[in-house]
Design a protein around this motif. Structure first.
Motif, PDB file in Angstrom:
ATOM      1  N   CYS A 150       0.295  -1.397   0.104  1.00  0.00           N
ATOM      2  CA  CYS A 150       0.044  -0.710  -0.042  1.00  0.00           C
ATOM      3  C   CYS A 150       1.061   1.456   0.097  1.00  0.00           C
ATOM      4  N   GLY A 151       1.961   1.990   0.218  1.00  0.00           N
ATOM      5  CA  GLY A 151       3.059   2.307  -0.597  1.00  0.00           C
ATOM      6  C   GLY A 151       2.737   3.409   1.102  1.00  0.00           C
ATOM      7  N   CYS A 152       1.888   4.397   0.856  1.00  0.00           N
ATOM      8  CA  CYS A 152       1.768   5.377   2.794  1.00  0.00           C
ATOM      9  C   CYS A 152      -0.008   5.955   2.404  1.00  0.00           C
ATOM     10  N   ALA A 153      -0.561   4.237   1.957  1.00  0.00           N
ATOM     11  CA  ALA A 153      -2.339   4.071   1.867  1.00  0.00           C
ATOM     12  C   ALA A 153      -2.768   5.051   1.092  1.00  0.00           C
ATOM     13  N   GLY A 154      -2.256   5.576   0.217  1.00  0.00           N
ATOM     14  CA  GLY A 154      -2.357   6.965  -0.905  1.00  0.00           C
ATOM     15  C   GLY A 154      -4.016   6.268  -1.211  1.00  0.00           C
ATOM     16  N   LEU A 155      -4.033   5.205  -2.429  1.00  0.00           N
ATOM     17  CA  LEU A 155      -5.346   4.741  -2.205  1.00  0.00           C
ATOM     18  C   LEU A 155      -6.319   4.645  -1.316  1.00  0.00           C
ATOM     19  N   GLY A 156      -6.005   4.166  -0.232  1.00  0.00           N
ATOM     20  CA  GLY A 156      -7.253   4.493   0.744  1.00  0.00           C
ATOM     21  C   GLY A 156      -7.651   5.537   0.976  1.00  0.00           C
TER      22      GLY A 156
END
Length: 160
Positions: free
Chosen positions: A51-57
């Motif tokens: 998710c990396g830094c959860a930008g998709l979230g």
């Protein structure tokens, strides 16, 4: 033979992703078209592997009112940034292959995403199998993979 995935130690992932790919408009048009076709709504549960830094979230919360978002990220710095950027999310700092089955939703998720992640790892096939098992019946799996020319993903110098 089990080869452990690389645990990236760089701060560069969090430095980039804390401000990039955090809004709907920052995702590729092809990703927006595919994700829009899923007819997401606030009742859906989402798992984002790598998710990396959860930008998709963040983007899914803004665009589709998704609040049931779980991210798995192997990089410590990115996972810490994700927890700050997306406080409503559950973020695991772990390799998906090592994640304790009791911690993650055992019933599965409506949609599992892995955008630009699993195909870069040593254990690609095991990771793909593992995340497919986390998709609820009738749910969906959305992944991106590197394109190769007459070679497999195992040779990074021959893929793009």
């Amino acid at each position: 033979m089990y080869n452990k995935n690389f645990k990236y130690e760089s701060k560069n992932i969090s430095k980039y992703y804390w401000k990039n790919r955090i809004s709907w408009e920052q995702f590729y048009e092809s990703e927006r078209v595919i994700i829009s076709s899923l007819n997401l709504n606030s009742n859906h549960s989402i798992l984002d592997v790598g998710c990396g830094c959860a930008g998709l979230g963040l983007a899914l919360k803004t665009k589709f009112d998704i609040i049931d978002y779980t991210g798995v990220e192997i990089n410590y710095f990115a996972a810490q940034t994700a927890r700050k950027l997306v406080p409503h999310a559950q973020i695991f700092e772990e390799d998906i292959l090592d994640l304790n089955g009791l911690s993650i939703n055992r019933g599965g998720y409506d949609f599992v995403f892995s955008l630009g992640c699993i195909d870069w790892n040593v254990e690609f096939e095991r990771m793909l199998t593992a995340i497919w098992r986390l998709v609820k019946p009738g749910g969906g799996l959305v992944c991106t993979f590197r394109i190769t020319v007459n070679e497999g993903c195992n040779e990074i110098t021959k893929s793009f």
